[in-house]
Design a protein around this motif. Structure first.
Motif, mmCIF file in Angstrom:
data_model
loop_
_atom_site.group_PDB
_atom_site.id
_atom_site.type_symbol
_atom_site.label_atom_id
_atom_site.label_comp_id
_atom_site.label_asym_id
_atom_site.label_seq_id
_atom_site.Cartn_x
_atom_site.Cartn_y
_atom_site.Cartn_z
ATOM 1 N N VAL A 250 -2.663 3.575 11.603
ATOM 2 C CA VAL A 250 -1.917 2.895 10.545
ATOM 3 C C VAL A 250 -1.930 1.366 10.769
ATOM 4 O O VAL A 250 -2.088 0.584 9.836
ATOM 5 C CB VAL A 250 -0.483 3.490 10.470
ATOM 6 N N GLU B 13 -4.339 9.009 4.386
ATOM 7 C CA GLU B 13 -4.161 9.089 5.838
ATOM 8 C C GLU B 13 -4.517 10.491 6.344
ATOM 9 O O GLU B 13 -3.643 11.294 6.683
ATOM 10 C CB GLU B 13 -2.744 8.663 6.209
ATOM 11 N N ARG C 231 7.979 2.172 2.671
ATOM 12 C CA ARG C 231 7.807 3.583 3.022
ATOM 13 C C ARG C 231 9.157 4.223 3.311
ATOM 14 O O ARG C 231 10.184 3.532 3.385
ATOM 15 C CB ARG C 231 6.875 3.710 4.239
ATOM 16 N N LEU D 37 10.376 7.027 8.736
ATOM 17 C CA LEU D 37 9.381 6.406 9.630
ATOM 18 C C LEU D 37 9.944 5.202 10.385
ATOM 19 O O LEU D 37 9.216 4.525 11.117
ATOM 20 C CB LEU D 37 8.135 6.011 8.826
ATOM 21 N N ALA E 36 0.403 5.134 1.467
ATOM 22 C CA ALA E 36 -0.515 5.751 2.432
ATOM 23 C C ALA E 36 -0.171 7.223 2.665
ATOM 24 O O ALA E 36 0.326 7.589 3.732
ATOM 25 C CB ALA E 36 -0.463 4.955 3.740
ATOM 26 N N PRO E 37 -0.426 8.065 1.678
ATOM 27 C CA PRO E 37 -0.049 9.476 1.849
ATOM 28 C C PRO E 37 -0.975 10.243 2.785
ATOM 29 O O PRO E 37 -2.159 9.936 2.887
ATOM 30 C CB PRO E 37 -0.190 10.042 0.419
ATOM 31 N N SER E 38 -0.411 11.230 3.473
ATOM 32 C CA SER E 38 -1.215 12.148 4.284
ATOM 33 C C SER E 38 -1.546 13.335 3.375
ATOM 34 O O SER E 38 -0.637 13.920 2.787
ATOM 35 C CB SER E 38 -0.413 12.650 5.483
ATOM 36 N N TYR F 11 -1.660 8.695 14.512
ATOM 37 C CA TYR F 11 -1.175 8.015 13.296
ATOM 38 C C TYR F 11 -0.716 6.587 13.586
ATOM 39 O O TYR F 11 -1.102 5.640 12.901
ATOM 40 C CB TYR F 11 -0.032 8.842 12.658
ATOM 41 N N ARG G 255 0.836 -1.213 0.000
ATOM 42 C CA ARG G 255 0.000 0.000 0.000
ATOM 43 C C ARG G 255 0.859 1.247 0.000
ATOM 44 O O ARG G 255 2.033 1.218 0.414
ATOM 45 C CB ARG G 255 -0.984 -0.024 1.175
HETATM 46 N N1 GLU Z 1 0.968 8.765 6.118
HETATM 47 C C1 GLU Z 1 2.370 8.678 6.325
HETATM 48 C C2 GLU Z 1 3.059 9.802 5.581
HETATM 49 O O1 GLU Z 1 2.502 10.368 4.650
HETATM 50 C C3 GLU Z 1 2.950 7.363 5.838
HETATM 51 C C4 GLU Z 1 2.611 6.256 6.763
HETATM 52 C C5 GLU Z 1 3.202 4.895 6.433
HETATM 53 O O2 GLU Z 1 3.553 4.652 5.270
HETATM 54 O O3 GLU Z 1 3.263 4.085 7.337
HETATM 55 O O4 GLU Z 1 4.188 10.116 5.936
#
Ligand code: GLU
Length: 295
Positions: A174, A43, A188, A192, A9-11, A170, A7
């Motif tokens: 997540v 996200e 990712r 992170l 998962a952009p904010s 978050y 996946r």
């Molecule tokens: N939503 C997070 C971001 O945009 C990414 C989260 C993830 O990939 O675990 O930085």
């Protein structure tokens, strides 16, 4: 169950910039090479950081750059009931407690939260909620970086899963979402990495197998600052999708005289799915943009 579900998962705090495009691309290529699914999740759990219209722009940027997702998009703002019921499960397990400490109060005591409110039995309403973290592990095996060591004090900090203002955190959302979407692989940015062990601990509490992690280097500008919305990194322009993809290919080690800006986006992406390998990607936490590949 599908053997590979990845996946992106952009904010939606702004459109995709070049760094997030590279992240989307690597996660897409990794999933497609494994003949797996590639999902997109918006996200938007932290509603205070959403920029109006950004989610739609991000989706249009992904499509313009040849990255079509599978299944329905999941929006975290529509998942509140799932987060609430997961929280209730943890309350039943007596795995959480309420905390009244402000950020400033925690900072004044040191770098990490040290469990000040653990034994106070404060009411959940109007306070933040933290998980009692009995984790002991401070390293994990990353698919790309190998063994990664994380600060033990951070790994074992009682993590906040719901903020005082009622927004779910978050780190919590997540994990609940990756479990719900049966995600098996998380590709990712290496920024992170530090959150990984805390998320890992949540999987344990829910007695679910943890996903496999692949952390790729974050793209930095000349001053070693991560390209980010906060640093006003420019949004990628859909009109130059082929050029953007070629720049991204260069950064992830995919250079070939076979490629040119005249090629269509779909043929560039198809070529990349065939030829990309994680081995081509630098095994480091940052890649510096400079000279010819500066954006
Ligand atoms: N939503 C997070 C971001 O945009 C990414 C989260 C993830 O990939 O675990 O930085």
């Amino acid at each position: 169950m599908q053997s590979y579900v990845g996946r992106f998962a952009p904010s939606p705090s702004g459109p995709l910039h070049f760094g997030s495009l590279v992240c989307a691309l690597v996660s897409f290529l990794h999933a497609r090479q494994a003949h797996g699914k590639w999902l997109v999740r918006i996200e938007d759990v932290d509603t205070t950081r959403i920029q109006d219209g950004a989610a739609d722009i991000i989706l249009s940027q992904l499509q313009a750059h040849g990255m079509q997702w599978d299944d329905q998009i999941v929006y975290q703002t529509q998942r509140q009931r799932a987060y609430q019921s997961a929280l209730e499960e943890l309350i039943q397990q007596k795995a959480v407690y309420a905390c009244e400490c402000t950020r400033q109060a925690i900072k004044a005591k040191g770098k990490f939260y040290t469990g000040t409110c653990r034994e106070l039995a404060l009411p959940f309403l109007g306070n933040s909620i933290r998980v009692i973290n009995n984790g002991e592990q401070a390293s994990f095996e990353d698919l790309h970086l190998g063994k990664v060591q994380v600060d033990i004090d951070f790994c074992t900090e009682d993590l906040s899963i719901r903020r005082k203002d009622g927004l779910f955190a978050y780190n919590f959302a997540v994990v609940i979402d990756d479990i719900f979407q049966q995600v098996t692989h998380v590709v990712r940015g290496a920024d992170l990495i530090d959150t990984t062990m805390q998320q890992n601990y949540l999987y344990k509490l829910f007695k679910m197998p943890c996903v496999s992690y692949f952390h790729l280097p974050v793209i930095c500008n000349e001053t070693f600052k991560k390209l980010s919305k906060q640093n006003h990194a420019e949004a990628v322009d859909n009109q130059f999708a082929a050029q953007n993809l070629l720049k991204a290919f260069e950064l992830i080690g995919l250079l070939s005289p076979e490629l040119s800006e005249e090629m269509s986006v779909s043929s560039l992406v198809d070529w990349a799915v065939k030829h990309w390998s994680p081995k081509l990607l630098a095994k480091q936490r940052e890649i510096l943009l400079s000279g010819t590949n500066a954006v």
